[in-house]
Structures are given as structure tokens and as C-alpha cells.
Design an enzyme around this catalytic site. Structure first.
Site, short mmCIF file in Angstrom:
data_model
loop_
_atom_site.label_atom_id
_atom_site.label_comp_id
_atom_site.label_asym_id
_atom_site.label_seq_id
_atom_site.Cartn_x
_atom_site.Cartn_y
_atom_site.Cartn_z
N LYS A 192 0.82 -1.22 0.00
CA LYS A 192 0.00 0.00 0.00
C LYS A 192 0.86 1.27 0.00
CE LYS A 192 -3.93 -2.37 2.17
NZ LYS A 192 -4.91 -2.39 3.29
N TYR A 194 -12.65 -3.03 -3.80
CA TYR A 194 -13.26 -2.99 -2.47
C TYR A 194 -14.78 -3.00 -2.52
CZ TYR A 194 -8.73 -2.21 -0.19
OH TYR A 194 -7.46 -2.36 0.30
N ASN A 240 -2.24 0.18 7.15
CA ASN A 240 -1.77 -1.17 7.50
C ASN A 240 -0.90 -1.84 6.43
OD1 ASN A 240 -3.84 -1.78 5.77
ND2 ASN A 240 -4.96 -3.10 7.19
N HIS A 270 -2.01 -5.46 1.49
CA HIS A 270 -3.24 -6.22 1.25
C HIS A 270 -2.89 -7.63 0.79
CE1 HIS A 270 -6.98 -7.60 -0.62
NE2 HIS A 270 -6.22 -7.97 -1.63
N GLU A 300 -9.25 -10.80 -7.86
CA GLU A 300 -8.34 -9.66 -7.74
C GLU A 300 -7.20 -9.74 -8.76
OE1 GLU A 300 -7.40 -9.82 -3.55
OE2 GLU A 300 -9.43 -9.18 -3.00
P1 GTP Z 1 -6.85 -6.35 3.11
O1 GTP Z 1 -5.84 -7.45 2.98
O2 GTP Z 1 -6.26 -4.99 2.83
O3 GTP Z 1 -8.11 -6.63 2.33
O4 GTP Z 1 -7.22 -6.28 4.65
P2 GTP Z 1 -8.14 -7.30 5.46
O5 GTP Z 1 -8.66 -8.38 4.57
O6 GTP Z 1 -7.34 -7.69 6.65
O7 GTP Z 1 -9.33 -6.35 5.91
P3 GTP Z 1 -10.67 -5.97 5.12
O8 GTP Z 1 -10.71 -6.61 3.78
O9 GTP Z 1 -11.81 -6.18 6.06
O10 GTP Z 1 -10.48 -4.40 4.95
C1 GTP Z 1 -9.76 -3.89 3.86
C2 GTP Z 1 -8.93 -2.71 4.31
O11 GTP Z 1 -9.81 -1.68 4.73
C3 GTP Z 1 -8.04 -2.97 5.53
O12 GTP Z 1 -6.82 -3.56 5.21
C4 GTP Z 1 -7.85 -1.55 6.04
O13 GTP Z 1 -6.87 -0.87 5.26
C5 GTP Z 1 -9.21 -0.93 5.78
N1 GTP Z 1 -10.04 -1.02 6.98
C6 GTP Z 1 -10.69 -2.10 7.45
N2 GTP Z 1 -11.35 -1.81 8.58
C7 GTP Z 1 -11.11 -0.51 8.81
C8 GTP Z 1 -11.53 0.41 9.83
O14 GTP Z 1 -12.25 0.06 10.77
N3 GTP Z 1 -11.07 1.71 9.71
C9 GTP Z 1 -10.27 2.11 8.69
N4 GTP Z 1 -9.86 3.39 8.65
N5 GTP Z 1 -9.86 1.28 7.73
C10 GTP Z 1 -10.27 0.00 7.78
MG MG Z 2 -9.63 -8.00 2.75
#
Ligand code: GTP
Ligand code: MG
Length: 149
Positions: A9, A49, A112, A115, A126
Site C-alpha cells: 500500500k 473494495y 496497515n 493487502h 483480484e
Molecule cells: P486487506 O488485505 O487490505 O483486504 O485487509 P483485510 O482483509 O485484513 O481487511 P478488510 O478486507 O476487512 O479491509 C480492507 C482494508 O480496509 C483494511 O486492510 C484496512 O486498510 C481498511 N479497513 C478495514 N477496517 C477498517 C476500519 O475500521 N477503519 C479504517 N480506517 N480502515 C479500515
Molecule cells: Mg480483505
């Protein structure tokens, strides 16, 4: 062979963490089959997303992911989807153990650093969203026999 989609990222690029992150997947023994530097458009990110479109943080997330270049990659190997997720850690870096990428490199869910696809199906979706078929490189992995049976 199993493949997963990984994106480093914009915060990780800004912080010069790309090499450290790529190195972990390489040393693990996975095979890199595609990699490119991308300035992601809002269109691409809205597809990527799609499942999160109703979340309160969605707009913030798209802004974050389009705030600079990301490095999109495809890695191949035994159980790579699940193992890459384990190497990455939990969504919230605060819940990620030291030794994971998020556990070692970041502290907040909104920044974070990486991804990784959450299932084989997501990985397929993806990979085809981020890469053309001819960008996926088939190469003979001479180390494979030393990495698994
Ligand atoms: P990815 O590998 O990036 O998809 O992360 P993930 O699978 O662990 O989490 P998810 O798919 O649920 O969410 C995708 C991304 O959205 C996360 O990696 C974060 O960058 C962002 N995200 C998720 N939850 C939150 C939240 O509560 N607040 C914020 N600001 N960002 C969030
Ligand atoms: Mg995810």
C-alpha cells in the site's frame, strides 16, 4: 498451482518498506509471477473494495489507497493464499503478532501497509482485476524441489 494477490500500500512505499516486504515472500519460497507499480484509479479501487462499499471507512480507504503508488504482485505456491494472510497478520495491526508484516511495520488499521487476498476465489477475482493475462509470467522454478515434495 495456487496464486494470491498482494498489494503493498502507499504508506509502505512512502516509508521505503517495499524491499523488506517482498523479501519475506521470496525467502518463504513463494514464486513471484507478476509485479508492477500502479497508481490505482478510484474505478479500480471501487471494484477491488466492492464488498466494503457500505462501510463507514470506505471513502477514507479509497482515498488512502489512491494517495500514491501501490505495488501489485501475484505470488504462487503451496497454500499461498492462507500462508500469505498468516504472514501479513490481522486487519488491525494492534492485533497482529510480532513477526507478521503488520505486527512488525505498522500500528493502525487505516495505514496497515499491505493487502492480501482472503480466499482462493478473491485471489482469482483480484488477479484478473489488477493484471492482464500476459502480465502473469510462467517461469521454471529450479528451487521448487528444495521447497516442497
Ligand atoms: P486487506 O488485505 O487490505 O483486504 O485487509 P483485510 O482483509 O485484513 O481487511 P478488510 O478486507 O476487512 O479491509 C480492507 C482494508 O480496509 C483494511 O486492510 C484496512 O486498510 C481498511 N479497513 C478495514 N477496517 C477498517 C476500519 O475500521 N477503519 C479504517 N480506517 N480502515 C479500515
Ligand atoms: Mg480483505
Amino acid at each position: 498451482a495456487e496464486r494470491t494477490f498482494v498489494a503493498v500500500k502507499p504508506d509502505a512505499l512512502q516509508r521505503r518498506l517495499l524491499g523488506d516486504i517482498v523479501r519475506r515472500f521470496e525467502r518463504k519460497g513463494f514464486r513471484l509471477v507478476a509485479m508492477k507499480l500502479v497508481q490505482a484509479s478510484e474505478d479500480l479501487l471501487s471494484e477491488h473494495y466492492f464488498a466494503l462499499r457500505d462501510r463507514p471507512f470506505y471513502n477514507h480507504l479509497v482515498k488512502y489507497m489512491s494517495s500514491g503508488p501501490v505495488v501489485a504482485m501475484v505470488w504462487q505456491g503451496l497454500d499461498v493464499v492462507k500462508t500469505a494472510r498468516a504472514m501479513i497478520g490481522e486487519t488491525n495491526p494492534a492485533d497482529s503478532r510480532p513477526g507478521t508484516i503488520r505486527g512488525d511495520f505498522c500500528i493502525e488499521v487505516g495505514k496497515n501497509v499491505i493487502h492480501g487476498s482472503d480466499s482462493i476465489e478473491s485471489a482469482r477475482r483480484e488477479i484478473s482485476l489488477w493484471f492482464r493475462e500476459d502480465e502473469l509470467i510462467c517461469w521454471e522454478d529450479h528451487a521448487e524441489h528444495w521447497i516442497h515434495e
